[in-house]
Structures are given as structure tokens and as C-alpha cells.
Design a protein around this motif. Structure first.
Motif, PDB file in Angstrom:
ATOM      1  N   SER A   1      80.624 -28.757  29.210  1.00 29.53           N
ATOM      2  CA  SER A   1      81.648 -28.748  28.173  1.00 29.53           C
ATOM      3  C   SER A   1      81.385 -27.662  27.132  1.00 29.53           C
ATOM      4  O   SER A   1      82.288 -26.909  26.752  1.00 29.53           O
ATOM      5  CB  SER A   1      81.715 -30.123  27.501  1.00 29.53           C
ATOM      6  N   ASP A   2      80.137 -27.567  26.680  1.00 34.80           N
ATOM      7  CA  ASP A   2      79.779 -26.542  25.693  1.00 34.80           C
ATOM      8  C   ASP A   2      79.935 -25.139  26.275  1.00 34.80           C
ATOM      9  O   ASP A   2      80.413 -24.209  25.608  1.00 34.80           O
ATOM     10  CB  ASP A   2      78.343 -26.747  25.210  1.00 34.80           C
ATOM     11  N   THR A   3      79.515 -24.984  27.537  1.00 37.65           N
ATOM     12  CA  THR A   3      79.633 -23.679  28.193  1.00 37.65           C
ATOM     13  C   THR A   3      81.091 -23.285  28.354  1.00 37.65           C
ATOM     14  O   THR A   3      81.469 -22.127  28.138  1.00 37.65           O
ATOM     15  CB  THR A   3      78.945 -23.706  29.573  1.00 37.65           C
ATOM     16  N   LYS A   4      81.921 -24.245  28.726  1.00 37.41           N
ATOM     17  CA  LYS A   4      83.352 -23.960  28.914  1.00 37.41           C
ATOM     18  C   LYS A   4      83.992 -23.476  27.616  1.00 37.41           C
ATOM     19  O   LYS A   4      84.796 -22.537  27.614  1.00 37.41           O
ATOM     20  CB  LYS A   4      84.071 -25.219  29.418  1.00 37.41           C
ATOM     21  N   GLN A   5      83.627 -24.091  26.496  1.00 40.52           N
ATOM     22  CA  GLN A   5      84.174 -23.674  25.214  1.00 40.52           C
ATOM     23  C   GLN A   5      83.766 -22.236  24.898  1.00 40.52           C
ATOM     24  O   GLN A   5      84.595 -21.425  24.451  1.00 40.52           O
ATOM     25  CB  GLN A   5      83.676 -24.611  24.111  1.00 40.52           C
ATOM     26  N   THR A   6      82.513 -21.897  25.153  1.00 36.25           N
ATOM     27  CA  THR A   6      82.028 -20.543  24.905  1.00 36.25           C
ATOM     28  C   THR A   6      82.739 -19.536  25.802  1.00 36.25           C
ATOM     29  O   THR A   6      83.129 -18.443  25.355  1.00 36.25           O
ATOM     30  CB  THR A   6      80.508 -20.467  25.144  1.00 36.25           C
ATOM     31  N   VAL A   7      82.930 -19.892  27.069  1.00 34.58           N
ATOM     32  CA  VAL A   7      83.604 -18.991  28.012  1.00 34.58           C
ATOM     33  C   VAL A   7      85.057 -18.767  27.597  1.00 34.58           C
ATOM     34  O   VAL A   7      85.564 -17.633  27.629  1.00 34.58           O
ATOM     35  CB  VAL A   7      83.526 -19.547  29.447  1.00 34.58           C
ATOM     36  N   MET A   8      85.741 -19.823  27.195  1.00 36.53           N
ATOM     37  CA  MET A   8      87.134 -19.698  26.773  1.00 36.53           C
ATOM     38  C   MET A   8      87.255 -18.769  25.562  1.00 36.53           C
ATOM     39  O   MET A   8      88.180 -17.956  25.475  1.00 36.53           O
ATOM     40  CB  MET A   8      87.716 -21.084  26.460  1.00 36.53           C
ATOM     41  N   GLU A   9      86.307 -18.893  24.640  1.00 32.79           N
ATOM     42  CA  GLU A   9      86.328 -18.013  23.469  1.00 32.79           C
ATOM     43  C   GLU A   9      86.100 -16.560  23.870  1.00 32.79           C
ATOM     44  O   GLU A   9      86.755 -15.644  23.344  1.00 32.79           O
ATOM     45  CB  GLU A   9      85.257 -18.464  22.477  1.00 32.79           C
ATOM     46  N   ARG A  10      85.192 -16.323  24.828  1.00 33.99           N
ATOM     47  CA  ARG A  10      84.933 -14.954  25.256  1.00 33.99           C
ATOM     48  C   ARG A  10      86.115 -14.382  26.046  1.00 33.99           C
ATOM     49  O   ARG A  10      86.434 -13.200  25.910  1.00 33.99           O
ATOM     50  CB  ARG A  10      83.668 -14.914  26.098  1.00 33.99           C
ATOM     51  N   VAL A  11      86.773 -15.203  26.858  1.00 30.86           N
ATOM     52  CA  VAL A  11      87.958 -14.740  27.591  1.00 30.86           C
ATOM     53  C   VAL A  11      89.044 -14.305  26.614  1.00 30.86           C
ATOM     54  O   VAL A  11      89.672 -13.258  26.786  1.00 30.86           O
ATOM     55  CB  VAL A  11      88.491 -15.847  28.522  1.00 30.86           C
ATOM     56  N   GLU A  12      89.240 -15.096  25.569  1.00 29.69           N
ATOM     57  CA  GLU A  12      90.248 -14.752  24.555  1.00 29.69           C
ATOM     58  C   GLU A  12      89.848 -13.476  23.833  1.00 29.69           C
ATOM     59  O   GLU A  12      90.707 -12.616  23.561  1.00 29.69           O
ATOM     60  CB  GLU A  12      90.377 -15.914  23.563  1.00 29.69           C
ATOM     61  N   GLU A  13      88.584 -13.332  23.540  1.00 27.76           N
ATOM     62  CA  GLU A  13      88.096 -12.123  22.864  1.00 27.76           C
ATOM     63  C   GLU A  13      88.322 -10.884  23.724  1.00 27.76           C
ATOM     64  O   GLU A  13      88.737  -9.828  23.218  1.00 27.76           O
ATOM     65  CB  GLU A  13      86.604 -12.289  22.569  1.00 27.76           C
ATOM     66  N   MET A  14      88.079 -10.996  25.032  1.00 30.49           N
ATOM     67  CA  MET A  14      88.281  -9.863  25.930  1.00 30.49           C
ATOM     68  C   MET A  14      89.761  -9.538  26.104  1.00 30.49           C
ATOM     69  O   MET A  14      90.133  -8.373  26.271  1.00 30.49           O
ATOM     70  CB  MET A  14      87.619 -10.148  27.283  1.00 30.49           C
ATOM     71  N   LYS A  15      90.616 -10.553  26.042  1.00 35.29           N
ATOM     72  CA  LYS A  15      92.056 -10.298  26.117  1.00 35.29           C
ATOM     73  C   LYS A  15      92.530  -9.520  24.905  1.00 35.29           C
ATOM     74  O   LYS A  15      93.415  -8.656  24.996  1.00 35.29           O
ATOM     75  CB  LYS A  15      92.819 -11.633  26.205  1.00 35.29           C
ATOM     76  N   ASN A  16      91.946  -9.806  23.751  1.00 35.81           N
ATOM     77  CA  ASN A  16      92.339  -9.113  22.520  1.00 35.81           C
ATOM     78  C   ASN A  16      91.703  -7.739  22.395  1.00 35.81           C
ATOM     79  O   ASN A  16      92.072  -6.965  21.507  1.00 35.81           O
ATOM     80  CB  ASN A  16      91.963  -9.978  21.311  1.00 35.81           C
ATOM     81  N   ASN A  17      90.711  -7.455  23.260  1.00 34.30           N
ATOM     82  CA  ASN A  17      90.054  -6.141  23.245  1.00 34.30           C
ATOM     83  C   ASN A  17      90.018  -5.586  24.673  1.00 34.30           C
ATOM     84  O   ASN A  17      88.960  -5.468  25.281  1.00 34.30           O
ATOM     85  CB  ASN A  17      88.633  -6.262  22.689  1.00 34.30           C
ATOM     86  N   PRO A  18      91.174  -5.249  25.216  1.00 31.89           N
ATOM     87  CA  PRO A  18      91.248  -4.830  26.618  1.00 31.89           C
ATOM     88  C   PRO A  18      90.548  -3.506  26.900  1.00 31.89           C
ATOM     89  O   PRO A  18      90.307  -3.174  28.062  1.00 31.89           O
ATOM     90  CB  PRO A  18      92.751  -4.702  26.863  1.00 31.89           C
ATOM     91  N   ASP A  19      90.228  -2.737  25.871  1.00 27.74           N
ATOM     92  CA  ASP A  19      89.593  -1.437  26.080  1.00 27.74           C
ATOM     93  C   ASP A  19      88.073  -1.537  26.268  1.00 27.74           C
ATOM     94  O   ASP A  19      87.404  -0.509  26.462  1.00 27.74           O
ATOM     95  CB  ASP A  19      89.885  -0.499  24.895  1.00 27.74           C
ATOM     96  N   THR A  20      87.526  -2.754  26.191  1.00 24.18           N
ATOM     97  CA  THR A  20      86.081  -2.923  26.376  1.00 24.18           C
ATOM     98  C   THR A  20      85.686  -2.459  27.773  1.00 24.18           C
ATOM     99  O   THR A  20      86.250  -2.896  28.775  1.00 24.18           O
ATOM    100  CB  THR A  20      85.677  -4.405  26.210  1.00 24.18           C
ATOM    101  N   THR A  21      84.743  -1.541  27.858  1.00 24.88           N
ATOM    102  CA  THR A  21      84.334  -0.994  29.148  1.00 24.88           C
ATOM    103  C   THR A  21      83.263  -1.870  29.788  1.00 24.88           C
ATOM    104  O   THR A  21      82.553  -2.612  29.105  1.00 24.88           O
ATOM    105  CB  THR A  21      83.776   0.427  28.973  1.00 24.88           C
ATOM    106  N   ILE A  22      83.156  -1.759  31.094  1.00 23.04           N
ATOM    107  CA  ILE A  22      82.201  -2.569  31.854  1.00 23.04           C
ATOM    108  C   ILE A  22      80.770  -2.432  31.338  1.00 23.04           C
ATOM    109  O   ILE A  22      80.087  -3.427  31.123  1.00 23.04           O
ATOM    110  CB  ILE A  22      82.272  -2.226  33.348  1.00 23.04           C
TER     111      ILE A  22
END
Length: 299
Positions: A46-67
Motif C-alpha cells: 500500500s505504501d509503495t503503491k502511493q509512492t509509485v502513483m505520486e512518481r507517475v503523476e510527477e513524470m506526467k507533469n515533466n514529460p521532458d525528463t530524460t532516461i
């Protein structure tokens, strides 16, 4: 590391050290230990899922982040965003996939710690082997991952430790194919038969391993291939451990950092030496091993 108790000392075959009731641990299914473990795993997911969801949202808002700029979590998200590199996965599928990957990484880390503890438990009785391994670790420079291949003797020590004290002592598989199938001297005449096996017992079998109780890294010479199914600390086949290569790399890296920065001396009570609790599915050391870790000068 280890535990001061006598758990596992009863019901042991004295000749081979094999528990008489290796697979009769049904009481665990109703125990508070199992319930506590399941509760902890549920909270961790549950804790991991919350962290992953936050990071997915962060990456969506910053699409220019390079690999190259992504950390491990970012790379896992990137890898799960498409099954084939073309068709994007749903966000829910991405999150669930990354949570599974993170749990796998945590399992690898947990088993790695147990395995390194077991290694130094065995090395307490082999000071010359330990000195040789530590010397190799200190003299080998690691510039990139390919340099890990130069730790030949360290790898032999790890392989021998995995033989004598695998992180998982036994496993279960379900036989689902046609009936009337022969397994050695046994005939299986029904489907959906659950087969229990013990890697520990197979890897300590004197029929396949001369002097099985002796910690001998030299048995792992180039070209040596154990007979099929007599050595499987990571399991084998399609259900084998996905993190086995990662585990080996991490153990070598951990040992390299330890050796380059510290001197390590173990000691234990000779009247009550540490051993592997063979009654558990997951490897656990019983009876203490005290370690004195001293920083090296200049480290």
C-alpha cells in the motif's frame, strides 16, 4: 546476526542434519507469525503503491525528463509503460507492475543480507579462505559492472555459501499435466499433485557433493556443472528467481565496499555454534555470531 535460541535443534536427523518433519509445518498456516507477515506485506504494498502513483503523476507533469536522469523507480515506471515498446499500458497496470517490481527488489535485498550473514558464518571456520577473498576484494578495482567478473574467488565463495545455506530452503510445485507420469521410483497417477522439495537437502546430499558439510570454494572450478537439480538456490526453469543476477551483483558490490573500508572478525560460542534453522522455509541463522567491524586506516 542470528538468534539466541534452540529452535530447530529437535527432530533432526543427526547423520545428515535433515529435519524429520521438514514439510510438516502446517501449524504455520494458523500462526500469528503468518498473519503478522501478511499484514506487513499488505502495508508495504500500500505504501509503495502511493509512492509509485505520486512518481507517475510527477513524470506526467515533466514529460521532458530524460532516461539518464531517472532513478530506479523512474526506470521501472518507464519499463512498465509498454509491454512491447509500442502499445502503452494503462496507468493502473503500470502502477501494479512497478509495485510488483519494487517488492521483488526488496525480496532480493532481504535475501542478500541473509546470504552475506551466512557466508561470514561459514567463513568463521575458514580464516584462510576469508583472507583470500578479502584480499581479492581489496585489490580489484571496480570501474563498472563488467569488473565484477574479475571477482572470481569471491564468486566461488558466494556459490558455496548458496549451496550450504540457501536463502530459501525448500519449495513447492504443482504437477498439472497428464496422469501416470513416473518421477524416479514414484508413479504419479493423478493431476494437480503438489510436490514439495528441499534445495537444502539436495545441496547437502553426499551422493552428489563430496564432503557436503565442508565449505570448499575450490569445488567451483571453471567448467564445473552440478548435476541437474542438485544445485538450485534460485530455483530453475520458468519459475526461477528473476532477481538472481541482480542478487549476485549486489552481493559482490556489498562485499567489495565492506572489504575496502573495514576489517571484519567474527566469533561465536564454540559450545553453541551458529547453524541454519532447517525447519523454516526461509533461511534463518540460530545462535549468535558476533562481528567486530573495524575501519581501515585511510578509509
Amino acid at each position: 546476526y542470528g538468534h539466541d535460541d534452540d529452535e530447530g535443534s529437535s527432530g533432526i536427523n543427526a547423520e545428515y542434519g535433515i529435519p524429520k518433519q521438514l514439510f510438516q509445518r502446517w501449524s504455520y498456516l494458523l500462526s500469528s507469525d503468518k498473519n503478522r507477515m501478511f499484514a506487513l506485506i499488505k502495508k508495504m504494498r500500500s505504501d509503495t503503491k502511493q509512492t509509485v502513483m505520486e512518481r507517475v503523476e510527477e513524470m506526467k507533469n515533466n514529460p521532458d525528463t530524460t532516461i539518464p536522469a531517472l532513478d530506479l523507480l523512474g526506470h521501472l515506471i518507464e519499463a512498465n509503460q509498454s509491454d512491447d515498446g509500442k502499445n502503452p499500458s494503462s496507468e493502473a497496470k503500470v502502477v501494479d507492475g512497478v509495485v510488483d517490481d519494487v517488492m521483488t527488489v526488496c525480496l532480493v535485498l532481504d535475501n542478500m543480507v541473509k546470504q552475506i550473514c551466512a557466508l561470514f558464518m561459514f567463513l568463521e571456520n575458514e580464516p584462510e579462505v576469508q583472507d583470500k577473498m578479502m584480499t581479492e576484494l581489496r585489490e580489484t578495482e571496480l570501474e563498472d559492472f563488467s569488473d565484477l567478473n574479475n571477482l572470481k574467488y569471491t564468486e566461488k565463495c558466494l556459490l558455496e555459501s548458496l549451496r550450504m545455506g540457501p536463502a530459501l530452503l525448500r519449495g513447492t510445485r504443482t504437477y498439472k499435466t497428464a496422469t501416470n507420469k513416473r518421477f524416479g521410483p514414484y508413479m504419479v497417477n493423478m493431476k494437480n499433485v503438489r510436490v514439495h522439495f528441499s534445495e537444502y537437502v539436495m545441496q547437502m546430499n553426499p551422493d552428489y557433493w563430496p564432503q557436503p558439510k565442508k565449505f570448499d570454494p575450490e569445488r567451483w572450478q571453471p567448467g564445473f556443472n552440478p548435476e541437474a537439480f542438485t544445485y538450485m538456490p534460485f530455483f530453475v526453469g520458468s519459475r526461477g528467481c528473476l532477481g538472481k543476477h541482480m542478487a549476485m551483483m549486489m552481493m559482490k558490490l556489498t562485499l567489495s565496499v565492506l572489504a575496502k573500508n573495514f576489517d571484519l572478525q567474527q566469533s561465536f560460542n564454540k559450545k553453541k555454534p551458529p547453524t541454519i534453522n532447517q525447519n523454516m522455509a526461509v533461511m534463518r541463522i540460530i545462535n549468535r555470531v558476533d562481528c567486530m567491524i573495524t575501519p581501515l586506516s585511510g578509509s
